[in-house]
Write an enzyme that holds these catalytic residues in place. Sequence first.
Site, short mmCIF file in Angstrom:
data_model
loop_
_atom_site.label_atom_id
_atom_site.label_comp_id
_atom_site.label_asym_id
_atom_site.label_seq_id
_atom_site.Cartn_x
_atom_site.Cartn_y
_atom_site.Cartn_z
N GLU A 114 0.83 -1.21 0.00
CA GLU A 114 0.00 0.00 0.00
C GLU A 114 0.87 1.26 0.00
OE1 GLU A 114 -3.56 1.84 2.89
OE2 GLU A 114 -2.30 0.19 3.58
N LYS B 204 -9.29 2.71 -2.60
CA LYS B 204 -9.58 2.01 -1.34
C LYS B 204 -10.97 2.40 -0.83
CE LYS B 204 -7.33 1.33 3.19
NZ LYS B 204 -6.13 1.69 3.98
N TYR C 69 -8.88 4.79 13.34
CA TYR C 69 -8.82 4.36 14.74
C TYR C 69 -7.37 4.02 15.06
CZ TYR C 69 -8.80 -0.17 12.39
OH TYR C 69 -8.48 -1.21 11.55
N CYS D 233 -5.57 -3.05 2.06
CA CYS D 233 -5.45 -3.09 3.53
C CYS D 233 -6.81 -3.25 4.23
CB CYS D 233 -4.69 -1.87 4.03
SG CYS D 233 -3.87 -2.15 5.63
N SER E 221 22.69 1.60 33.42
CA SER E 221 22.63 1.75 34.87
C SER E 221 22.99 0.50 35.64
CB SER E 221 21.21 2.19 35.27
OG SER E 221 20.30 1.12 35.04
N GLY F 26 20.70 -1.88 35.52
CA GLY F 26 19.35 -2.42 35.65
C GLY F 26 18.90 -3.12 34.38
N ASN G 119 15.42 13.42 41.65
CA ASN G 119 15.23 13.83 40.26
C ASN G 119 16.45 14.59 39.73
OD1 ASN G 119 12.66 12.71 40.10
ND2 ASN G 119 11.65 14.58 40.74
N LYS H 233 3.38 14.24 31.44
CA LYS H 233 4.72 13.70 31.23
C LYS H 233 4.80 12.92 29.92
CE LYS H 233 6.78 13.00 35.82
NZ LYS H 233 7.37 11.98 36.72
#
Length: 540
Positions: free
Chosen positions: A45, A112, A118, A148, A289, A291, A370, A509
């Site tokens: 497509e 198409k 969505y 599609c 780190s 981790g 922080n 954030k």
Amino acid sequence: MAGFEIIMAQLNTLVGDFDGNAGKILEQIAAAEQRHRRYLLVFPELSICGYPPEDLLLRPSMPLRVDAALAAICAAVQRGHVVVGYPGQVAGQLHNMAAVIHRGEVVAEYAKQCLPNYQVFDEKRYFCAGSAACVVDVHGLQVGLSICEDIWEPEPARLARQAGAELLVNLNASPFHLDKQQQRQQVVAQRARENRLAIVYVNQVGGQDELVFDGGSFAVNAAGDLLARAPAYAEGAWSVRFPGGGAGIEAGSIAPELDNLASVYQALVLGVRDYVGKNRFPGVVLGLSGGVDSALTLAVAADALGPERVEAVMMPFRYTSQASVEDAAEQSRRLGVSHQVISIEAVYEAFVASLAEEFAGAEPDTTEENLQARCRGVLLMSISNKKGSLVLTTGNKSELAVGYSTLYGDMAGGFDVLKDVPKTLVFALARYRNTLHPVIPQRVIERPPSAELAPDQKDEDSLPPYAVLDQILELYVERDCSAEAIIAEGLPREQVERVIRLVDRNEYKRRQAPIGVRITQRGFGRDRRYPITSGWKLGQ
């Protein structure tokens, strides 16, 4: 009726790169012209402009670029039939189009019919829907076109069958998420059985911003049986044969289907490789780190780019354990990446001294925690500035959901590899990666997660256990369940209400977070669009 090859061209296109995309298309056409007397070559497509082109579709020069690419493609096609996708104007309206090209000209066009609007899709912003079937004679076989989303609704395939189609080709730019390939094959098989119609499904491959397209093109017969499947995450061309004489498509090679862990890991690798490569970064840098999140991110980056393009920076502080320092160095050694150690002690003390008057009389709190993260962010962004490398952030979806991250600290960077990966899946992927080759020290996976921003700190001091947290997030974020519905699943009321409150109030954030690879149906960003300022009540 003469037989011919049906070729599924699984391309990795670049949005807006008309010359580059046309070049890839022309390479496949040249190979088909050389190898076959007759062929049907199908591209994904919008393969001429790349998918999704977004507001590039509104640029006045878009039609000129499309026409130039189409002209070059037409000139290359002689023996066979080529189906290619592009944005096209019909009676002054823009459509998501497919053209059939034969002997140097466009012999049929299709618009198409079903426009998705969505999750990550926004096609009604740009395109008008078509309404008519398109069936074209290809070496004696009646071939219908669809694009599609058309295959996910029953009407377009039914109209093609009514118009005489004996084979349906479906052009796709279908992005990956967990279990997506199984869903595609189930839907396509259903359409095949409903209409007694063989179907060839061609999907693109590659990363485009946060989306990853996983390929996996395939063909089914009129009974819905799988006849052929291209590999996932691989660019190239795979074919099945139509022998002619009234027979159906012959079975071809069927690439093995990847399990979820392998598929997600490859999606992350491809997403990083293409984001870095297509945006022309020379390499990446990340904070390592000790981790599990940064460990998995480093493994993905090295697999995607090669160790020579990856720099890991350990930035210890007084709360950083010796185990973290050792494990970070050991993983870097195993992967062969550049490893640097830059202490943040002096940087932190300089900030604290500058803020001493402002903070006079105030007790230490999360501000100082922080500040450590922000010291590290400044160092990584400075390295990026100097060397041109892209900073990879290492936060996972669970942390991002509840705001367990620092703006302009560990969130500072250009691409978050694990943005859509819940913490429990991070652990599973780390174990999976070690089955391929043990690059992540086992202690990294086994130790309790900690940000190491305070003495003896553990993530579970601030959050529910990740197994519980991820269950709550699955129900609230992925499935839109209310607080009461989640509690009814047997999860503790106090934890449910607290997690939901954190999710709701940390939208600000997430709006400022870098993009990252999407692997679920509700990734933060295009999939989930909530207001920052809202009077919505808790968990409704």
